[in-house]
Design a protein around this motif. Structure first.
Motif, mmCIF file in Angstrom:
data_model
loop_
_atom_site.group_PDB
_atom_site.id
_atom_site.type_symbol
_atom_site.label_atom_id
_atom_site.label_comp_id
_atom_site.label_asym_id
_atom_site.label_seq_id
_atom_site.Cartn_x
_atom_site.Cartn_y
_atom_site.Cartn_z
ATOM 1 N N GLU A 41 0.826 -1.206 0.000
ATOM 2 C CA GLU A 41 0.000 0.000 0.000
ATOM 3 C C GLU A 41 0.865 1.263 0.000
ATOM 4 N N LEU A 42 2.040 1.161 0.592
ATOM 5 C CA LEU A 42 2.977 2.290 0.602
ATOM 6 C C LEU A 42 3.815 2.342 -0.666
ATOM 7 N N GLN A 43 3.777 1.249 -1.458
ATOM 8 C CA GLN A 43 4.668 1.099 -2.613
ATOM 9 C C GLN A 43 6.116 1.355 -2.193
ATOM 10 N N ALA A 44 6.496 0.716 -1.107
ATOM 11 C CA ALA A 44 7.838 0.878 -0.548
ATOM 12 C C ALA A 44 8.888 0.376 -1.532
ATOM 13 N N GLU A 45 10.003 1.080 -1.605
ATOM 14 C CA GLU A 45 11.110 0.675 -2.462
ATOM 15 C C GLU A 45 11.923 -0.395 -1.734
ATOM 16 N N THR A 46 11.933 -1.597 -2.296
ATOM 17 C CA THR A 46 12.601 -2.706 -1.620
ATOM 18 C C THR A 46 14.091 -2.443 -1.415
ATOM 19 N N GLU A 47 14.697 -1.737 -2.366
ATOM 20 C CA GLU A 47 16.135 -1.476 -2.258
ATOM 21 C C GLU A 47 16.463 -0.412 -1.217
ATOM 22 N N LYS A 48 15.442 0.248 -0.671
ATOM 23 C CA LYS A 48 15.665 1.254 0.363
ATOM 24 C C LYS A 48 15.008 0.871 1.688
ATOM 25 N N THR A 49 14.565 -0.368 1.782
ATOM 26 C CA THR A 49 13.861 -0.834 2.974
ATOM 27 C C THR A 49 14.687 -1.902 3.677
ATOM 28 N N VAL A 50 14.783 -1.794 5.000
ATOM 29 C CA VAL A 50 15.602 -2.718 5.786
ATOM 30 C C VAL A 50 14.804 -3.200 6.995
ATOM 31 N N PHE A 51 14.801 -4.505 7.216
ATOM 32 C CA PHE A 51 14.198 -5.081 8.416
ATOM 33 C C PHE A 51 15.304 -5.687 9.273
ATOM 34 N N ILE A 52 15.362 -5.278 10.529
ATOM 35 C CA ILE A 52 16.411 -5.720 11.439
ATOM 36 C C ILE A 52 15.758 -6.369 12.657
ATOM 37 N N SER A 53 16.226 -7.550 13.006
ATOM 38 C CA SER A 53 15.629 -8.291 14.117
ATOM 39 C C SER A 53 16.690 -8.740 15.103
ATOM 40 N N GLY A 54 16.229 -9.195 16.257
ATOM 41 C CA GLY A 54 17.122 -9.710 17.282
ATOM 42 C C GLY A 54 17.108 -11.225 17.283
ATOM 43 N N ILE A 55 16.694 -11.827 18.408
ATOM 44 C CA ILE A 55 16.618 -13.283 18.526
ATOM 45 C C ILE A 55 15.227 -13.648 19.035
ATOM 46 N N GLY A 56 14.684 -14.733 18.526
ATOM 47 C CA GLY A 56 13.367 -15.197 18.937
ATOM 48 C C GLY A 56 12.563 -15.618 17.722
ATOM 49 N N CYS A 57 11.355 -16.068 17.949
ATOM 50 C CA CYS A 57 10.508 -16.489 16.832
ATOM 51 C C CYS A 57 10.285 -15.339 15.856
ATOM 52 N N ALA A 58 9.998 -14.144 16.390
ATOM 53 C CA ALA A 58 9.742 -12.980 15.543
ATOM 54 C C ALA A 58 10.957 -12.598 14.717
ATOM 55 N N ALA A 59 12.150 -12.971 15.194
ATOM 56 C CA ALA A 59 13.387 -12.536 14.558
ATOM 57 C C ALA A 59 13.627 -13.171 13.195
ATOM 58 N N ARG A 60 12.824 -14.156 12.808
ATOM 59 C CA ARG A 60 12.953 -14.757 11.484
ATOM 60 C C ARG A 60 12.375 -13.855 10.393
ATOM 61 N N PHE A 61 11.745 -12.789 10.789
ATOM 62 C CA PHE A 61 11.055 -11.893 9.849
ATOM 63 C C PHE A 61 11.889 -11.472 8.645
ATOM 64 N N PRO A 62 13.139 -11.018 8.816
ATOM 65 C CA PRO A 62 13.885 -10.530 7.656
ATOM 66 C C PRO A 62 14.046 -11.549 6.537
ATOM 67 N N TYR A 63 14.039 -12.853 6.876
ATOM 68 C CA TYR A 63 14.195 -13.883 5.847
ATOM 69 C C TYR A 63 13.013 -13.916 4.883
ATOM 70 N N TYR A 64 11.865 -13.463 5.334
ATOM 71 C CA TYR A 64 10.631 -13.656 4.580
ATOM 72 C C TYR A 64 10.185 -12.420 3.807
ATOM 73 N N LEU A 65 11.028 -11.405 3.765
ATOM 74 C CA LEU A 65 10.702 -10.175 3.041
ATOM 75 C C LEU A 65 11.733 -9.918 1.953
ATOM 76 N N ALA A 66 11.270 -9.466 0.799
ATOM 77 C CA ALA A 66 12.147 -9.212 -0.338
ATOM 78 C C ALA A 66 12.747 -7.809 -0.230
ATOM 79 N N THR A 67 13.337 -7.538 0.923
ATOM 80 C CA THR A 67 13.997 -6.266 1.191
ATOM 81 C C THR A 67 15.379 -6.592 1.740
ATOM 82 N N TYR A 68 16.116 -5.588 2.128
ATOM 83 C CA TYR A 68 17.333 -5.856 2.876
ATOM 84 C C TYR A 68 16.952 -6.259 4.295
ATOM 85 N N GLY A 69 17.804 -7.049 4.934
ATOM 86 C CA GLY A 69 17.502 -7.491 6.281
ATOM 87 C C GLY A 69 18.749 -7.899 7.032
ATOM 88 N N PHE A 70 18.646 -7.932 8.350
ATOM 89 C CA PHE A 70 19.771 -8.280 9.203
ATOM 90 C C PHE A 70 19.218 -8.971 10.442
#
Length: 340
Positions: A41-70
């Motif tokens: 809905e935001l038409q976010a630019e994948t090459e300018k979007t970053v998802f950063i997580s810590g440790i835990g179940c929720a932390a798997r999030f970056p793997y499942y998005l076609a953006t940058y992640g850590f």
């Protein structure tokens, strides 16, 4: 000259090619769907979007998005995200963390990223339990919670994410529920619109270790009466027929639920939500059933004049302008001494 219009991205365009692996029925699936919908809905630019997580179940999030992640380390996602945003302020940086990750080992890092007001969207998945490490009680677990680490029931007073955020000086705090697929994306869009640190608490069900912990206000049969959806500038009404509302209790700074047309109560007596009122946000964050509904939506939003990374960039520019420009000159500037 022909100008090619970029194709409109859909939610599927923000999904990576990785197999999504959480327990069947986990609330993380619903949150992932809502985030992908929000990005579309935001038409976010994948090459300018970053998802950063810590440790835990929720932390798997970056793997499942076609953006940058850590996928970082336990509790340190806010620190890593701060470094990313300071290095490249043009990036759209999201932090994903669980209640244990964010409010236990990561509590200090979360506190400082909120008070500094770094322009990040921080999503706090709250299921009131440590899921990845097999169901120990977490900082948000209620008194009496039985778990492998508290077999006789937890004695600890739980942390309130809302009280924590407001106490740390956060300028934006909101709440939603994993399964509310219309409400959650709207809250996420508000968080991204805010310039500064945005903390969104998402009540999320852990079907394996804490199933139904929020059913008292999320089940369809009770939701209308047990939760209130806040809208800035609108009366704080709730209930199936919107005949219940919030007002200040007579003679004290506390909220109470009242019913319209009972004891002379009219809509004029109902409080109007002002999301810039920090004191009221604290009262709303503290509400819980059975006497008061759980507040959802944007509880507090009062942007600061500038976000942290913008202030840092200004300071760096001023320092560079005042600098002699050459390292040798800088090293020899000021008092010096000789050691014989």
């Amino acid at each position: 000259m022909n100008v090619t219009t970029p194709p409109v991205k859909t939610a599927k365009d923000y999904a990576s090619d990785q197999e999504v692996r959480w327990c069947p029925g986990c609330g993380d699936y619903a949150i992932l769907k809502a985030v992908q919908k929000t990005l579309a809905e935001l038409q976010a630019e994948t090459e300018k979007t970053v998802f950063i997580s810590g440790i835990g179940c929720a932390a798997r999030f970056p793997y499942y998005l076609a953006t940058y992640g850590f996928h970082t380390i336990h509790g340190r996602a806010p620190a890593i995200a701060t470094g990313v945003k300071l290095t490249n302020p043009e990036l759209d940086v999201w932090v994903v963390s669980g209640d244990g990750d964010a409010l236990s080992i990561g509590g200090n890092h979360l506190l400082h990223v909120l008070r500094r007001n770094v322009d990040l969207q921080i999503l706090l998945f709250n299921n009131e339990i440590y899921g990845l490490t097999k169901g120990q009680y977490s900082p948000t677990s209620r008194v009496g919670t039985r778990s492998p680490s508290t077999p006789r029931g937890s004695l600890d007073t739980p942390v309130s994410a809302g009280a924590f955020a407001l106490g740390a000086g956060a300028r934006f705090f909101a709440r939603s529920v994993d399964t509310q697929q219309k409400h959650l994306p709207e809250v996420l869009k508000r968080a991204r619109q805010h310039r500064g640190a945005s903390l969104v608490e998402i009540f999320q069900n852990c079907i394996v270790y804490n199933d139904g912990v929020f059913s008292g206000f999320t089940d369809r049969a009770v939701a209308a009466d047990a939760q209130i959806l806040l809208e800035h500038g609108k009366p704080m009404l709730f209930g199936k027929e919107r005949t219940q509302g919030l007002r200040l209790a007579p003679g004290r700074l506390a909220l109470e639920a009242v019913t319209l047309d009972e004891d002379g109560v009219s809509e004029a007596d109902i409080l109007v939500h002002d999301e810039t009122d920090r004191t009221m946000a604290g009262l709303l964050a503290a509400m819980e059933p059975p006497h008061l509904p759980v507040a959802l939506g944007v509880l507090y939003c009062d942007p600061a004049p500038a976000s942290y990374e913008a202030s840092v960039a200004g300071e760096v520019a001023a320092a560079q302008k005042a600098s002699p420009g050459k390292l040798a000159e800088l090293l020899q500037k000021g008092p010096t001494w000789t050691v014989d």
